[in-house]
Design an enzyme around this catalytic site. Sequence first.
Site, short mmCIF file in Angstrom:
data_model
loop_
_atom_site.label_atom_id
_atom_site.label_comp_id
_atom_site.label_asym_id
_atom_site.label_seq_id
_atom_site.Cartn_x
_atom_site.Cartn_y
_atom_site.Cartn_z
N SER A 33 0.83 -1.20 0.00
CA SER A 33 0.00 0.00 0.00
C SER A 33 0.86 1.25 0.00
O SER A 33 1.94 1.26 0.59
CB SER A 33 -0.90 0.00 1.23
OG SER A 33 -1.80 1.08 1.16
N ASP B 95 -16.26 4.55 3.93
CA ASP B 95 -14.89 4.32 3.46
C ASP B 95 -14.87 3.28 2.33
O ASP B 95 -14.21 3.49 1.30
CB ASP B 95 -14.00 3.84 4.61
CG ASP B 95 -13.76 4.92 5.65
OD1 ASP B 95 -14.35 6.01 5.52
OD2 ASP B 95 -12.99 4.67 6.59
N GLY C 130 -3.75 3.02 9.27
CA GLY C 130 -4.39 3.48 10.51
C GLY C 130 -4.21 4.97 10.73
O GLY C 130 -3.95 5.41 11.83
N SER D 100 -7.35 3.14 5.19
CA SER D 100 -6.51 2.00 4.77
C SER D 100 -7.25 0.68 4.93
O SER D 100 -7.14 -0.21 4.08
CB SER D 100 -5.19 1.98 5.55
OG SER D 100 -5.41 1.72 6.92
N SER D 101 -8.02 0.53 6.01
CA SER D 101 -8.69 -0.76 6.21
C SER D 101 -9.72 -1.01 5.10
O SER D 101 -9.86 -2.13 4.62
CB SER D 101 -9.37 -0.83 7.58
OG SER D 101 -10.40 0.11 7.68
N1 LIG Z 1 -1.33 -2.23 4.01
C1 LIG Z 1 -2.01 -2.99 4.89
N2 LIG Z 1 -1.71 -4.29 5.04
C2 LIG Z 1 -2.39 -5.06 5.90
N3 LIG Z 1 -3.39 -4.61 6.70
C3 LIG Z 1 -3.73 -3.34 6.60
C4 LIG Z 1 -3.07 -2.45 5.70
N4 LIG Z 1 -3.64 -1.23 5.81
C5 LIG Z 1 -4.60 -1.35 6.75
N5 LIG Z 1 -4.66 -2.61 7.23
C6 LIG Z 1 -5.61 -3.11 8.24
O1 LIG Z 1 -6.45 -2.03 8.61
C7 LIG Z 1 -6.26 -1.65 9.98
C8 LIG Z 1 -6.27 -0.12 10.11
O2 LIG Z 1 -7.57 0.27 10.02
P1 LIG Z 1 -8.17 1.54 10.77
O3 LIG Z 1 -9.62 1.52 10.46
O4 LIG Z 1 -7.74 1.56 12.20
O5 LIG Z 1 -7.47 2.76 10.06
P2 LIG Z 1 -7.79 3.51 8.69
O6 LIG Z 1 -8.77 2.70 7.92
O7 LIG Z 1 -6.51 3.82 8.04
O8 LIG Z 1 -8.41 4.87 9.23
P3 LIG Z 1 -9.90 5.46 9.12
O9 LIG Z 1 -10.84 4.33 9.43
O10 LIG Z 1 -9.93 6.52 10.16
O11 LIG Z 1 -10.00 5.98 7.75
C9 LIG Z 1 -4.92 -2.24 10.36
O12 LIG Z 1 -4.92 -2.55 11.75
C10 LIG Z 1 -4.87 -3.51 9.52
O13 LIG Z 1 -5.58 -4.54 10.15
C1 LIG Z 2 -15.00 7.41 12.05
C2 LIG Z 2 -15.70 7.05 10.76
O1 LIG Z 2 -16.85 7.88 10.65
C3 LIG Z 2 -14.85 7.35 9.53
C4 LIG Z 2 -13.58 6.60 9.45
O2 LIG Z 2 -12.94 6.90 8.22
C5 LIG Z 2 -16.11 5.62 10.81
C6 LIG Z 2 -17.09 5.22 9.70
O3 LIG Z 2 -17.83 6.07 9.23
O4 LIG Z 2 -17.10 4.04 9.38
#
Ligand SMILES: Nc1ncnc2c1ncn2[C@@H]1O[C@H](COP(=O)(O)OP(=O)(O)OP(=O)(O)O)[C@@H](O)[C@H]1O
Ligand SMILES: C[C@@](O)(CCO)CC(=O)[O-]
Length: 523
Positions: free
Chosen positions: A137, A205, A142, A147-148
């Site tokens: 990626s 997302d 996070g 990213s998730s």
């Molecule tokens: N490149 C990657 N490789 C493997 N797992 C990943 C990767 N990127 C994200 N993840 C998974 O997603 C989780 C992060 O998700 P999280 O919802 O906490 O953050 P985010 O999606 O970046 O932020 P947000 O939800 O605020 O947009 C990590 O703990 C992991 O499990």
């Molecule tokens: C915090 C939140 O509102 C956005 C995360 O990117 C969670 C969601 O809507 O799923």
Amino acid sequence: MPELEPFIVSAPGKVIIFGEHSAVYAKPAIAAAISLRTYLMVAPSEDEEDLTLEFPDIGLVHSWKRSSLPWEVVEKFSTSNKPTTTDELIPEVVSEISKLLSDMNQSIHYAASSSFLYLYVHLCNRQTKAKRFTVRSTLPIGSGLGSSATISVCLAGALSILGQHIEPATLGNNDKSVDNQDSEYIDSWAFMGEKLIQGNPSGIDNAVATHGGAVMFQRTQSSVPSVRTTMRNFPKLKLLLTDTKQPRRSSDLVGNVSRLNSEYPKIISSILNALEDIAREGYSIMIKPNLDERARKRLSELFEINHGLLVALGVSHPVLEKVRILTDEFKIGKTKLTGAGGGGCAITLIDDDVAESKIKELIAKYDEFGFETFETSLGGKGVGYLNDLKIDSEGFLSLESKEDIENAIGVDNVNEWKFCKRGGMTMIGVALMTLEAAVSPTAYIAAVLEVPTSSPFSSKTEIPFLISSDLIAKTLTIPALTTAANGTNLPKINFELAEIFFNLGTIEFKPNATPQDAVTAIV
Ligand SMILES: Nc1ncnc2c1ncn2[C@@H]1O[C@H](COP(=O)(O)OP(=O)(O)OP(=O)(O)O)[C@@H](O)[C@H]1O
Ligand SMILES: C[C@@](O)(CCO)CC(=O)[O-]
């Protein structure tokens, strides 16, 4: 089906402009795809019994025997050859999967692996030859940039292809042919994957990571489809995206807001209602063809109020406050956190008259604190598919930097990428992201007048003008010409509509239009 492998599926991250957290409580939110993306390569496994997951970004390599997966339990619940999602995760399947992950003690590994296995057992079957799945990626993990969701969308896309539930995407970058519905299928399964990583996602997302572009999104309370309104037109705005590098997990932040909501329902619902009003007000400003000075000032103020309310929800962090205070001190603009908060990223809406040198000075200051600013564009393509690869799994794993990944296989660098959907406007940015689109009456109409389409997972609807049903009915019978060229997949509206509107001057914005309004308006 012809031999597809190896292939890569990719999905973009996102920024939320307004509405994080309140989106979980069925309030509207505005978000756009960014150019930072996740890439998942699917390649043959050395032994077709061995299912291998390689997540080098989080330091995880793991294998399972395909015969060890809980097929009996999944089969007990399956009702059709083309698996459909359930409102909630199936507890029995989750429980079986947790047994396969009992040796995984890092929550970050557990979350990503359980999402993978849940999607795998639903979308593939006992006969599917086991593969090697490798993820790289260019997104910070996070950090609030979804990213998730990119992981869930890539997995849902790749596994739907392997399970032969969808065809690989076929639309080239500038293709004019019709979008297919497979993106809705991918989105619906990615939402299930997100539930395993994030717990209680709104779906915004994965919707942006699947469909790309920019949207106003609203989750519905029950199993009714969410509402996704494509926003094809943005005003010219300058945004600076800053990553504080403070790690956090969205699931913890979303969980804590839920706890506050249970403990202080009246207070929290007032905050959520105010966040809803901000998103609606922001939307009404952002879809207008021209942003005058007053409108820009209002957007800036909305950023500030929005951030304050997120602080009240307990989802800021001292480092995010540092970013905000620095932008205030430099008199650059207004800052709000983006995504789940608790660290991660902030976006700053830069005032119009700020000199580039001042912004550079601020970025240098951020460097001192270890913050990183991103170059990205907004509103690009959603989930994509690439085959006939010139790189194998080893080569993919050995790419050293994000630039190397982009250069070798990036959606913007390799012409052979295919998509489920046309369009997605790309709004250019350098260190500053610029939300920008040419504003013509036709584009404006295409941007703001979307007619509802139902789908298994989401629908789009918006009638933001007060217009007579006669006018709508008459206009919708006119064949689509112009907006087709501009990339909308909705019933098309041609120049005449713009003329009718502009001649009649019937531009009265109705920000609270509901799906029902839209349906009534066109019948
Ligand atoms: N490149 C990657 N490789 C493997 N797992 C990943 C990767 N990127 C994200 N993840 C998974 O997603 C989780 C992060 O998700 P999280 O919802 O906490 O953050 P985010 O999606 O970046 O932020 P947000 O939800 O605020 O947009 C990590 O703990 C992991 O499990
Ligand atoms: C915090 C939140 O509102 C956005 C995360 O990117 C969670 C969601 O809507 O799923």
